[in-house]
Design a protein around this motif. Sequence first.
Motif, mmCIF file in Angstrom:
data_model
loop_
_atom_site.group_PDB
_atom_site.id
_atom_site.type_symbol
_atom_site.label_atom_id
_atom_site.label_comp_id
_atom_site.label_asym_id
_atom_site.label_seq_id
_atom_site.Cartn_x
_atom_site.Cartn_y
_atom_site.Cartn_z
ATOM 1 N N ASP A 1 -1.047 0.814 -12.916
ATOM 2 C CA ASP A 1 -1.595 0.171 -11.735
ATOM 3 C C ASP A 1 -0.439 -0.604 -11.103
ATOM 4 O OD1 ASP A 1 -2.816 -1.355 -9.868
ATOM 5 O OD2 ASP A 1 -4.427 -2.067 -11.169
ATOM 6 N N LYS B 1 0.851 -1.200 0.000
ATOM 7 C CA LYS B 1 0.000 0.000 0.000
ATOM 8 C C LYS B 1 0.889 1.253 0.000
ATOM 9 C CE LYS B 1 -3.761 2.214 2.534
ATOM 10 N NZ LYS B 1 -3.037 3.324 3.172
ATOM 11 N N GLU B 2 1.884 1.226 0.927
ATOM 12 C CA GLU B 2 2.796 2.367 1.028
ATOM 13 C C GLU B 2 3.617 2.525 -0.260
ATOM 14 O OE1 GLU B 2 5.253 2.188 4.564
ATOM 15 O OE2 GLU B 2 6.653 3.650 3.703
ATOM 16 N N TYR B 3 4.111 1.387 -0.787
ATOM 17 C CA TYR B 3 4.936 1.455 -1.997
ATOM 18 C C TYR B 3 4.132 1.973 -3.182
ATOM 19 C CZ TYR B 3 8.375 -1.408 0.521
ATOM 20 O OH TYR B 3 9.288 -1.893 1.425
ATOM 21 N N SER B 4 2.871 1.563 -3.254
ATOM 22 C CA SER B 4 2.079 1.997 -4.385
ATOM 23 C C SER B 4 1.778 3.501 -4.265
ATOM 24 C CB SER B 4 0.840 1.107 -4.507
ATOM 25 O OG SER B 4 -0.321 1.814 -4.328
ATOM 26 N N GLU B 5 1.648 3.994 -3.032
ATOM 27 C CA GLU B 5 1.498 5.450 -2.846
ATOM 28 C C GLU B 5 2.782 6.184 -3.234
ATOM 29 O OE1 GLU B 5 0.288 5.891 1.239
ATOM 30 O OE2 GLU B 5 -1.686 5.020 0.816
ATOM 31 N N ASN B 6 3.920 5.637 -2.781
ATOM 32 C CA ASN B 6 5.209 6.234 -3.165
ATOM 33 C C ASN B 6 5.347 6.278 -4.685
ATOM 34 O OD1 ASN B 6 5.983 6.491 -0.521
ATOM 35 N ND2 ASN B 6 7.523 4.861 -0.547
ATOM 36 N N TYR B 7 4.978 5.143 -5.318
ATOM 37 C CA TYR B 7 5.079 5.022 -6.776
ATOM 38 C C TYR B 7 4.248 6.105 -7.445
ATOM 39 C CZ TYR B 7 3.779 3.175 -11.392
ATOM 40 O OH TYR B 7 3.517 3.038 -12.723
ATOM 41 N N ARG B 8 3.017 6.275 -6.958
ATOM 42 C CA ARG B 8 2.128 7.265 -7.544
ATOM 43 C C ARG B 8 2.681 8.678 -7.305
ATOM 44 N NH1 ARG B 8 -2.666 6.308 -4.766
ATOM 45 N NH2 ARG B 8 -1.949 8.083 -3.535
ATOM 46 N N ASP B 9 3.178 8.930 -6.080
ATOM 47 C CA ASP B 9 3.745 10.251 -5.778
ATOM 48 C C ASP B 9 4.968 10.558 -6.634
ATOM 49 O OD1 ASP B 9 1.801 10.522 -3.893
ATOM 50 O OD2 ASP B 9 3.106 10.145 -2.165
#
Lengths: 194, 269
Positions: free
Chosen positions: B167, B153-161
């Motif tokens: 996806d 969850k955190e990594y996917s937020e980092n990725y998006r940021d």
Amino acid sequence: MEKDQVNPDFKVVIIGGSAGSLNVLMQILPQLPAIKSFAIVIVVHRKSTDEQTFEELIELKSAVKVKQVEDKVPLLPGFIYVAPSNYHLLFEKNNTLSLDTSEKVNYSRPSIDVSFESAAEVYKNQLVGILLSGSNADGTNGLKVIQNEGGTVIVQNPESADMPFMPNNAIQNMIPDYILNIQEILQFILSMDN
Amino acid sequence: MIEDIELETLINEVYEYYGFDFGSYSRASLKRRVNRIYHLDGFTHFEQFLSKVRSDPEYYRHMVDEITVNVTEMFRDPSFYTVIRNQILPLLGTKPFIRLWHAGCSTGEEVYSMAILLKEAGLLQKSLIYATDINAKVLETAKKGIFPLRMMKEYSENYRDSGGKEDFSNYYTANYGIAKFNEELAQKMVFSQHNLVSDTSFNEFDIIFCRNVLIYFDNDLQKRAINLFDDSLAVLGFLALGTKETIKYSISPGKYKQLDREKIWRKIK
């Protein structure tokens, strides 16, 4: 290099806090004139996105200069240092600061305990540790180590704290040298240059 | 807490018995790490701990694995990856072949982050990513590309940021608490043990990543490592460090140009 240990000839005030502590700091730091004989190190829990803003705010409001903390930056009297978020802040015997990304302690990085303990080992009786408002148990163990190493321990009066849990936790587990209100903490720091 | 003198004794004995030199590691952090393993493993007398380290190579390796810090994450500091994506990759993309080195890669989260960026830029096929660490155990994890599912969850937020548009969950298969990253990402990775304290340069690279590794070294060893990177970088290549690390105490100014406020330097001569 750390072997060339010299006794630090200046004092260090290390201030730890969590929820509700930024407000306290902003009541204290702007009231300080340029400091001479000691350094101030601030270890607070915060979001990484607030980082620059807080340091810029201190710079703007306080007469004391802020030094950006990078790995191995020299610790010098006369300046304020703020622990960066997402790193533990450690003290080296050659008066430099080190950073460390190891596991969180008390769910926190920077952890107040980690920095207090490390500072106590180097600055011994030259160290003043101050614990402010917060809603987590971080800081108590660090204060014990500061006291054991001969330093001075101050806890914010929980009645004056937005989040009394952190100072209360300290008071329940040790005997601080002083329990002070915000204005009294300011007076204490002001008296250090005399 | 172990004493300073005990720590120095341990450093000397490890060097004498195993040839590994912790002498230039930052003492404040090293002492915390040694103290941690000493207590975790239930020692009460330092002599006992020292003798275990001396006489049991298996235990010695365990100790080294535990005192080297292996905390890492995917897309740590998203703004750093935004700069890599928008400013660095377009420059590297003009080359026929791209060589990358992750020095001190730990369990590989940043290596996979980089492979994702290269893939999205259409550059993965012409890239070769070397990933090294002193710790053989973490390299095994890195090779597998298996990370805890709870971190996604955190990594996917980092990725998006960091500017990621895909996806994120397309890059891994979730299974029983683990996330296994697609084999395709690992195709261009080469893992190998390398020690920044004692080993030398082994190739020439277009970009070197060494993020939050030098903080564990004293000034002298930082200088050695940065000069090793300098020897391993092509002219106009990039050196990327952690957000609180600097080359300014280690190399003559004028040889490198810093990119804005980022901890990325370009070798200009």
